[in-house]
Motif scaffolding. Structure first.
Motif, PDB file in Angstrom:
ATOM      1  N   ALA A 114       4.256 -10.923 -16.744  1.00 26.78           N
ATOM      2  CA  ALA A 114       5.638 -10.124 -16.177  1.00 26.78           C
ATOM      3  C   ALA A 114       5.068  -8.855 -15.477  1.00 26.78           C
ATOM      4  O   ALA A 114       4.938  -8.038 -14.365  1.00 26.78           O
ATOM      5  CB  ALA A 114       6.400 -10.097 -16.810  1.00 26.78           C
ATOM      6  N   ASN A 115       4.022  -8.502 -16.721  1.00 22.55           N
ATOM      7  CA  ASN A 115       3.335  -6.510 -16.669  1.00 22.55           C
ATOM      8  C   ASN A 115       2.539  -6.576 -14.800  1.00 22.55           C
ATOM      9  O   ASN A 115       2.144  -5.975 -14.879  1.00 22.55           O
ATOM     10  CB  ASN A 115       3.342  -6.602 -17.720  1.00 22.55           C
ATOM     11  CG  ASN A 115       4.868  -5.679 -18.018  1.00 22.55           C
ATOM     12  OD1 ASN A 115       5.063  -5.501 -17.821  1.00 22.55           O
ATOM     13  ND2 ASN A 115       4.350  -5.799 -19.987  1.00 22.55           N
ATOM     14  N   TYR A 116       2.332  -8.087 -15.683  1.00 24.51           N
ATOM     15  CA  TYR A 116       0.452  -8.478 -14.333  1.00 24.51           C
ATOM     16  C   TYR A 116       1.026  -8.542 -13.376  1.00 24.51           C
ATOM     17  O   TYR A 116       0.575  -8.062 -11.686  1.00 24.51           O
ATOM     18  CB  TYR A 116       0.341  -9.564 -14.849  1.00 24.51           C
ATOM     19  CG  TYR A 116      -1.129 -10.040 -13.903  1.00 24.51           C
ATOM     20  CD1 TYR A 116      -2.578  -9.654 -14.079  1.00 24.51           C
ATOM     21  CD2 TYR A 116      -0.517 -10.911 -12.566  1.00 24.51           C
ATOM     22  CE1 TYR A 116      -3.547  -9.392 -13.331  1.00 24.51           C
ATOM     23  CE2 TYR A 116      -2.149 -11.266 -11.983  1.00 24.51           C
ATOM     24  CZ  TYR A 116      -3.265 -10.481 -12.163  1.00 24.51           C
ATOM     25  OH  TYR A 116      -3.912 -10.962 -11.884  1.00 24.51           O
ATOM     26  N   MET A 117       2.422  -9.187 -12.876  1.00 26.11           N
ATOM     27  CA  MET A 117       2.773  -9.376 -11.598  1.00 26.11           C
ATOM     28  C   MET A 117       3.485  -8.279 -10.885  1.00 26.11           C
ATOM     29  O   MET A 117       3.333  -7.533  -9.507  1.00 26.11           O
ATOM     30  CB  MET A 117       4.137 -10.319 -11.527  1.00 26.11           C
ATOM     31  CG  MET A 117       4.708 -10.865 -10.190  1.00 26.11           C
ATOM     32  SD  MET A 117       4.008 -12.162  -9.190  1.00 26.11           S
ATOM     33  CE  MET A 117       5.192 -12.204  -8.093  1.00 26.11           C
ATOM     34  N   ILE A 118       4.091  -7.111 -12.364  1.00 25.13           N
ATOM     35  CA  ILE A 118       4.516  -5.864 -11.630  1.00 25.13           C
ATOM     36  C   ILE A 118       3.759  -5.266 -11.142  1.00 25.13           C
ATOM     37  O   ILE A 118       3.447  -3.888 -10.091  1.00 25.13           O
ATOM     38  CB  ILE A 118       5.297  -5.384 -12.628  1.00 25.13           C
ATOM     39  CG1 ILE A 118       6.218  -5.519 -12.667  1.00 25.13           C
ATOM     40  CG2 ILE A 118       5.866  -3.724 -12.022  1.00 25.13           C
ATOM     41  CD1 ILE A 118       7.365  -5.047 -14.202  1.00 25.13           C
ATOM     42  N   ARG A 119       2.088  -4.910 -11.868  1.00 20.37           N
ATOM     43  CA  ARG A 119       1.140  -4.517 -12.100  1.00 20.37           C
ATOM     44  C   ARG A 119       0.686  -4.692 -10.555  1.00 20.37           C
ATOM     45  O   ARG A 119      -0.092  -3.392  -9.514  1.00 20.37           O
ATOM     46  CB  ARG A 119       0.516  -4.555 -12.798  1.00 20.37           C
ATOM     47  CG  ARG A 119      -1.094  -3.599 -12.573  1.00 20.37           C
ATOM     48  CD  ARG A 119      -2.367  -3.705 -13.782  1.00 20.37           C
ATOM     49  NE  ARG A 119      -2.959  -4.725 -12.865  1.00 20.37           N
ATOM     50  CZ  ARG A 119      -3.976  -5.934 -13.858  1.00 20.37           C
ATOM     51  NH1 ARG A 119      -3.714  -5.103 -15.398  1.00 20.37           N
ATOM     52  NH2 ARG A 119      -4.738  -7.001 -13.214  1.00 20.37           N
ATOM     53  N   GLU A 120       0.216  -5.924  -9.819  1.00 20.52           N
ATOM     54  CA  GLU A 120      -0.325  -5.668  -8.736  1.00 20.52           C
ATOM     55  C   GLU A 120       0.344  -6.359  -7.468  1.00 20.52           C
ATOM     56  O   GLU A 120      -0.038  -5.703  -7.002  1.00 20.52           O
ATOM     57  CB  GLU A 120      -1.123  -7.875  -9.265  1.00 20.52           C
ATOM     58  CG  GLU A 120      -2.014  -7.598 -10.091  1.00 20.52           C
ATOM     59  CD  GLU A 120      -3.241  -7.340  -9.793  1.00 20.52           C
ATOM     60  OE1 GLU A 120      -3.623  -7.091  -8.748  1.00 20.52           O
ATOM     61  OE2 GLU A 120      -4.285  -6.753 -11.036  1.00 20.52           O
ATOM     62  N   LEU A 121       1.849  -6.486  -7.312  1.00 24.54           N
ATOM     63  CA  LEU A 121       2.589  -6.185  -6.870  1.00 24.54           C
ATOM     64  C   LEU A 121       2.543  -4.717  -6.183  1.00 24.54           C
ATOM     65  O   LEU A 121       2.530  -4.097  -4.854  1.00 24.54           O
ATOM     66  CB  LEU A 121       3.709  -6.271  -6.629  1.00 24.54           C
ATOM     67  CG  LEU A 121       4.090  -8.499  -7.098  1.00 24.54           C
ATOM     68  CD1 LEU A 121       5.204  -8.338  -7.131  1.00 24.54           C
ATOM     69  CD2 LEU A 121       3.251  -8.434  -4.688  1.00 24.54           C
ATOM     70  N   THR A 122       2.940  -3.589  -7.603  1.00 25.10           N
ATOM     71  CA  THR A 122       2.872  -2.056  -7.529  1.00 25.10           C
ATOM     72  C   THR A 122       1.509  -2.190  -6.227  1.00 25.10           C
ATOM     73  O   THR A 122       1.467  -0.672  -5.820  1.00 25.10           O
ATOM     74  CB  THR A 122       3.200  -1.561  -7.992  1.00 25.10           C
ATOM     75  OG1 THR A 122       4.491  -2.257  -9.235  1.00 25.10           O
ATOM     76  CG2 THR A 122       2.815  -0.111  -8.300  1.00 25.10           C
ATOM     77  N   LYS A 123       0.467  -2.204  -7.088  1.00 25.14           N
ATOM     78  CA  LYS A 123      -0.593  -1.201  -6.558  1.00 25.14           C
ATOM     79  C   LYS A 123      -1.112  -1.839  -5.806  1.00 25.14           C
ATOM     80  O   LYS A 123      -2.019  -0.970  -4.407  1.00 25.14           O
ATOM     81  CB  LYS A 123      -1.738  -1.535  -7.879  1.00 25.14           C
ATOM     82  CG  LYS A 123      -2.364  -3.283  -7.349  1.00 25.14           C
ATOM     83  CD  LYS A 123      -3.012  -2.909  -8.622  1.00 25.14           C
ATOM     84  CE  LYS A 123      -4.583  -4.704  -8.197  1.00 25.14           C
ATOM     85  NZ  LYS A 123      -5.491  -4.140  -9.420  1.00 25.14           N
ATOM     86  N   ARG A 124      -0.942  -3.087  -5.164  1.00 24.64           N
ATOM     87  CA  ARG A 124       0.098  -2.886  -3.424  1.00 24.64           C
ATOM     88  C   ARG A 124       0.847  -2.881  -2.298  1.00 24.64           C
ATOM     89  O   ARG A 124       0.920  -3.659  -1.193  1.00 24.64           O
ATOM     90  CB  ARG A 124      -0.736  -4.682  -3.468  1.00 24.64           C
ATOM     91  CG  ARG A 124      -2.149  -5.036  -3.840  1.00 24.64           C
ATOM     92  CD  ARG A 124      -2.367  -7.337  -3.937  1.00 24.64           C
ATOM     93  NE  ARG A 124      -3.813  -7.024  -4.297  1.00 24.64           N
ATOM     94  CZ  ARG A 124      -3.953  -7.370  -5.570  1.00 24.64           C
ATOM     95  NH1 ARG A 124      -3.894  -6.722  -6.402  1.00 24.64           N
ATOM     96  NH2 ARG A 124      -5.333  -7.518  -6.060  1.00 24.64           N
ATOM     97  N   ASN A 125       1.240  -1.780  -2.901  1.00 20.45           N
ATOM     98  CA  ASN A 125       2.386  -1.954  -1.966  1.00 20.45           C
ATOM     99  C   ASN A 125       3.326  -2.560  -1.159  1.00 20.45           C
ATOM    100  O   ASN A 125       3.702  -2.501  -0.151  1.00 20.45           O
ATOM    101  CB  ASN A 125       1.488  -0.896  -0.791  1.00 20.45           C
ATOM    102  CG  ASN A 125       1.298   0.601  -1.481  1.00 20.45           C
ATOM    103  OD1 ASN A 125       2.027   1.201  -2.391  1.00 20.45           O
ATOM    104  ND2 ASN A 125       0.150   1.002  -0.812  1.00 20.45           N
ATOM    105  N   GLY A 126       3.942  -3.834  -2.320  1.00 24.74           N
ATOM    106  CA  GLY A 126       4.431  -4.814  -1.769  1.00 24.74           C
ATOM    107  C   GLY A 126       3.542  -5.614  -1.467  1.00 24.74           C
ATOM    108  O   GLY A 126       4.954  -6.530  -0.814  1.00 24.74           O
ATOM    109  N   ALA A 127       2.054  -5.539  -1.470  1.00 28.81           N
ATOM    110  CA  ALA A 127       1.380  -6.749  -0.442  1.00 28.81           C
ATOM    111  C   ALA A 127       2.239  -7.958   0.368  1.00 28.81           C
ATOM    112  O   ALA A 127       1.890  -8.895   1.040  1.00 28.81           O
ATOM    113  CB  ALA A 127       1.478  -7.754  -1.864  1.00 28.81           C
ATOM    114  N   GLY A 128       2.428  -6.944   1.261  1.00 28.65           N
ATOM    115  CA  GLY A 128       3.005  -7.108   2.973  1.00 28.65           C
ATOM    116  C   GLY A 128       4.109  -8.294   2.755  1.00 28.65           C
ATOM    117  O   GLY A 128       4.444  -8.429   3.724  1.00 28.65           O
TER     118      GLY A 128
END
Length: 511
Positions: A114-128
């Motif tokens: 769950a934390n990994y998902m938050i981290r990756e989406l946040t650092k990608r500014n929503g990932a499109g």
């Protein structure tokens, strides 16, 4: 506190399920190395598969995939002493015990995704992603993180009311997913937060999740809707958190939208959502709000699937004769009828090998008769009957006096919704005159919780949060002694290996 993962390919949804070795530290985790995050988060379809991976992580057999529930059950008064859990049942495990290490590791392992998902989406500014879908995934991750923290704090810390201000030690709050370069930094050696601080984080995560989660995950409802977090799943868990905390007004406020939504209804039988056909896949209804999904080919596997623990004649069997004895009905297996016996005994229990066993995690044989372990049994986390009972208890406890007709009648109605579908037909329904004191009313609700939510990980914590000891129970000569609710042995020890690796961790008393 370092928790370094090795990674292994496992699921079609995410391509991996993180596993940990017994020699690794248990809170900081290395990013998976067998996939490229830029690929995983490259398209909406792939991101959705990554989101499914968070739920796959919840299948961990050491944690909510089965054993977190079993560890609560074997310390309650509903089961017999089981050889596989003898020391745990009598509260005599050392801090080096594998059960404690497995639960601790499994909890933070599940939370990492769950934390990994938050981290990756946040650092990608929503990932499109569009805003609604981005918020949904963040909400799902926060729901899972809250569920993991809540389960861990109940396993490893005294209940909220053990001290007046809940200032006693809880568990470390893990809000990040450190990669391999960060995992060994001193900042990642997290101390135990207080129980109050852990609850505050859980409430924050669930409140934020409710704001962004969808009302439903599947227009058709059923299994698909129960397998992922919804607003009502988060509301339901939050109502339980407030119940454990003793904030009854907040329970009422949180549970009421679920009851009033029109999205959930009780089945005519309490067994309906647990009555699984031979192929092992449940047919869930709107009574099931959130379950951890399993299948015959995607489950915790050998000696970890929950069905194996409640199946007769295995080395890890947990029989439930004390629970049978608590239910209305004759003492023996003979003479039980709908008139004199609770339907939860008639439908959900079986007598074989000289013991009583629950059928909640079994499946039918092809001929329709009771069968053995369901390796793909789904794990119940939030069900509508609990919501009604949460609300009933909160209404009675929150009332300024007794009787208090303004809310007592609503509490009684919810209690009777649950009880009337299962009680012996010759037993009258409750009326307000059935209870001469508030305590009697509350005890009736707690009894119904015991009957309805059995073997779902509730009973031990219902006793403790009400300041009640686990009474002595079992069949002679295997009597399990009384367990005081604030006993230093009533909770699991912090794994000794973790304390060795992280000097900021403090061990529970008596370990």
């Amino acid at each position: 506190m370092k928790f370094i993962f090795s990674s292994a390919s496992r699921t079609a949804a995410f391509g991996l399920l993180l596993t940990a070795t017994a020699s690794c530290d248990l809170l900081q985790q290395q990013s998976p190395q067998d996939f490229n995050p830029n690929d995983v988060f490259s398209t909406p379809a792939r991101i959705d598969k990554a989101a499914v991976g968070m739920y796959d992580a919840l299948q961990d057999g050491e944690f909510l995939g089965s054993r977190a529930l079993v560890y609560a059950d074997v310390r309650s008064d509903d089961v017999e002493l089981s050889p596989a859990f003898n020391n745990l049942a009598i509260s005599n495990i050392p801090s080096s015990d594998g059960s404690a290490l497995g639960a601790w590791a499994g909890g933070y392992r599940s939370m990492y995704m769950a934390n990994y998902m938050i981290r990756e989406l946040t650092k990608r500014n929503g990932a499109g992603l569009d805003v609604a879908k981005y918020n949904q995934y963040i909400g799902e991750a926060k729901f899972i993180r809250a569920l993991c923290h809540f389960t861990l704090v109940n396993l490893f810390a005294q209940p909220y009311n053990a001290t007046p201000d809940a200032s006693h030690l809880g568990v470390p709050i893990q809000l990040t997913a450190p990669d391999g370069t960060e995992a060994y930094e001193p900042a990642q050696q997290l101390p135990r937060s207080t129980v109050k601080e852990v609850y505050e984080q859980i409430i924050k995560d669930l409140t934020e999740a409710i704001a962004v989660l969808p009302e439903t995950q599947s227009a058709g409802g059923g299994n698909d809707n129960a397998a992922r977090a919804t607003k009502d799943a988060a509301r339901g868990l939050l109502s339980r958190v407030y119940l454990y905390k003793g904030e009854y007004g907040n329970v009422i406020r949180t549970a009421e939208p679920i009851i009033g939504s029109g999205l959930h209804r009780l089945n005519s039988s309490a067994f309906a959502d647990f009555l699984v056909p031979a192929e092992g896949t449940p047919n869930l209804t709107s009574e099931s709000i959130f379950f951890i999904a399993m299948s015959q080919n995607d489950n915790p596997n050998t000696n970890a699937a929950i069905g194996q623990y409640y199946t007769p004649s295995t080395t890890i069997s947990v029989s439930v004769t004390p629970y049978k004895n608590a239910l209305p009905g004759p003492a023996g297996a003979a003479g039980a009828t709908a008139a004199n016996t609770d339907r939860r005994r008639l439908d959900q229990l079986r007598f074989t090998s000289s013991q009583w066993w629950t059928r909640k995690y079994s499946k039918l044989l092809l001929n329709g008769s009771p069968g053995g372990a369901n390796m793909g049994a789904w794990i119940p986390i939030v069900r509508y009957p609990e919501i009604l009972l949460n609300q009933a208890e909160a209404l009675v406890k929150n009332a300024p006096t007794f009787p208090y007709p303004a809310t007592d009648s609503t509490a009684l109605r919810y209690l009777n919704y649950i009880r009337n579908r299962s009680k012996p037909t010759n037993a009258p329904a409750y009326t307000l005159s059935s209870f001469t004191t508030k305590e009697a009313f509350i005890n009736a609700i707690l009894t119904e919780r015991r009957f309805e939510l059995a073997f779902e990980g509730h009973r031990l914590y219902d006793l403790f949060r009400n300041g009640l000891n686990v009474p002595a129970h079992g069949t002679a000569p295997n009597i399990i002694p009384e367990l005081p609710w604030k006993s230093t042995k009533a909770i699991l020890p912090i794994p000794s290996s973790e304390i060795t690796r992280n000097p900021k961790l403090v061990q529970n008393d008596a370990y």
